[in-house]
Design a protein around this motif. Structure first.
Motif: not given
Lengths: 192, 357
Positions: B284-303
């Motif tokens: 679960r912790k790993r998933k959370l980390e992945e999710a937060t990372q994902h959010l960071l990338f999304e903030a940049e607006g690039k895929n």
């Protein structure tokens, strides 16, 4: 669970069979003593009773009681003491005519052998065998043992007299001891 | 402290042959060798006793410690030092009476030949201290135990035979496992009453997914509820599960925008089922980390995949002449080579002193 139990059981049987085979095949007295002691100790664990019965170990132990080697007699008697706690083993020993063989061991010089013999006789007592086990000669022997210096022998003989026979039987055995009907059962032969 | 001296069994300390430690047998073949070297000796109920004698206790006033050690294996009824018993110099001998024979057996097995305050203990049974009643009870207990074990065995055998007659009942454990592994099928059946709109997606994961949050909640809900309902139907587990849901929800909502993520989480979620709780927490912790990372990338607006912040590119010099440019690039590469040399040297230096050591 049950699967594991049965495979464990077959391993157990095979191991005990190896022991019995070695006992029969070896010419070394030492090895025979060791294996006999092993088998007698395995007879302590109720889990092994079935396999030991199947391997005819009760008869093997009974055979040992007439051996010259006192270790063989002690270990065989110890094994019978352990086995006779189990009802099916008890019946096998009775069927093989074990009572006179065990009774003879009451005259052993070794206390451990005598103690095993007393406990075995108590275990072998059934409605059918009671008359043979409460033979006056055995009762006299127990009466002597109940006056022994050794507390273990004294205690065990007392339990036998209290639990396996009637007070009337004990009283008549006491009378016989004072009269002429004394027996030598339970008195070891002098060492040569 | 010491036991009362009134009963006859507490007097007359005599040395019996069975107190002695017998010689260890060394001529056994391998298959008959136990874990511990042992003498050739046969144990019967006559030799066993709830009375133990402990020899070799250092005479430094450690009786309390000895009794405490004994008490680890069962209730000690009485004890006293056997002052009259012949002991080695600077050691004491103790008599311990346990309440039950199995305790004495365990104590003997664990304490014999173990070191204790600088001495090595020798523990043996001393049935000669038993009273007639002790001996009688000991034999009765033993007989009862053996008979009970025999009866258990017979019962077990009968059960096994019954099982053989009905092979379907023997596979109950395997069957329950297969139920859980073919969860997708059974969940459809179990779920019909609850809601038909979402349940069929479990059977066909390739179909377009409903809003992720909703899906995930349903999914975990079903997951947790099916076994509890089947096995005991208790609500206590359900309460715990709702907590877990709440904790999982933030991560699922963070992942909601990405469909691939959603699929992945679904796979892991179904795999989590029988994983221990610690592993569950880690994942679960790993998933959370992945999710937060994902959010960071999304903030940049690039895929496009980003590995890290880019280093500033070296400024390009244009000498406005082809030959000069060639010379510049040559010099630059030369400088790079020279720069890379001092990087190697300290590494070598670091290695050398290590060799000397």
């Amino acid at each position: 669970m049950s699967k594991k139990g049965s495979s464990e059981g077959s391993d157990r049987f095979e191991y005990l069979q190896t022991l019995v085979t070695e006992f029969q095949d070896t010419d070394s007295e030492d090895a025979k003593e060791q294996v006999l002691a092993n088998l007698a100790n395995f007879a302590y664990d109720p889990k092994n009773m079935e396999a030991l019965r199947e391997l005819q170990v009760p008869d093997l132990f009974l055979d040992m009681l007439t051996e010259e080697n006192e270790n063989f007699v002690e270990f065989g008697m110890g094994g019978l003491c352990n086995l006779s706690m189990d009802r099916e083993c008890r019946d096998l020993i009775l069927q093989s005519g074990g009572i006179p063989l065990v009774t003879n061991c009451l005259s052993s010089r070794r206390e451990e052998t005598v103690l095993s013999a007393i406990t075995t006789l108590m275990n072998l007592t059934t409605a059918a065998s009671r008359s043979e086990i409460t033979d006056p000669a055995i009762l006299q022997c127990m009466l002597r043992f109940s006056l022994s210096e050794s507390p273990r022998l004294r205690n065990l003989a007392t339990v036998f007299l209290q639990d396996c026979c009637t007070e009337a039987q004990v009283a008549s055995a006491e009378q016989q001891m004072q009269g002429r009907h004394q027996t030598a059962l339970g008195i070891p032969l002098p060492k040569d | 402290m010491a036991a009362p001296n009134d009963s006859s069994c507490w007097s007359s300390p005599e040395v019996y042959k069975h107190h002695e430690q017998q010689k260890v047998c060394i001529s056994r073949p391998k298959y008959r060798e136990g874990r511990k070297a042992k003498a050739v000796k046969v144990y019967t109920i006559n030799l066993e006793s709830r009375y133990l004698m402990v020899q070799g206790v250092p005479a430094i006033g450690v009786m309390t410690e000895l009794i405490q050690l004994c008490a680890l294996y069962g209730a000690v009824e009485e004890y006293r030092p056997l002052d009259e018993y012949p002991a080695e110099e600077f050691t004491e001998v103790y008599l311990i009476k346990f309440q039950k024979l199995p305790s004495a057996r365990a104590a003997k097995r664990h304490m014999d030949e173990k070191s204790f305050y600088g001495g090595v203990l020798h523990v043996c049974y001393v049935p000669e201290y038993e009273s007639v009643e002790d001996t009688r009870l000991k034999l009765q207990d033993r007989r009862r135990y053996v008979i009970r074990m025999a009866q258990n065995k017979v019962r077990e055998k009968e059960q096994r035979e019954e099982v053989k007659k009905e092979p379907t009942s023997s596979d109950t454990a395997a069957a329950s496992e297969s139920i859980t592994s073919t969860y997708d099928q059974t969940s459809d059946n179990n779920n019909t009453g609850e809601s038909s709109t979402t349940s069929h997606y479990l059977g066909f994961p390739s179909l377009p997914l409903p809003p992720q949050e909703e899906y995930n909640r349903r999914h975990t809900n079903l997951h947790r509820n099916i076994p509890t309902e089947d096995k005991m139907g208790s609500l206590s587990n359900y309460v715990v599960d709702t907590k877990q849901q709440q904790m999982q929800n933030p991560s699922s909502s963070q992942m909601s925008s990405n469909k691939d993520r959603g699929k992945e989480s679904r796979v892991t979620a179904s795999a989590i089922r029988f994983v221990p709780r610690t592993t569950h927490m880690e994942s679960r912790k790993r998933k959370l980390e992945e999710a937060t990372q994902h959010l960071l990338f999304e903030a940049e607006g690039k895929n496009e995949p980003l590995i890290g912040p880019k280093l500033p590119e070296p400024p390009k010099l244009d000498m406005e002449d082809e030959s000069l440019n060639t010379t510049v690039s040559l010099i630059r590469s030369k400088i790079k080579q020279v720069e890379s040399v001092p990087d190697l040297k300290p590494a070598e230096k670091k290695v050398k002193p290590r060799r000397r050591i």
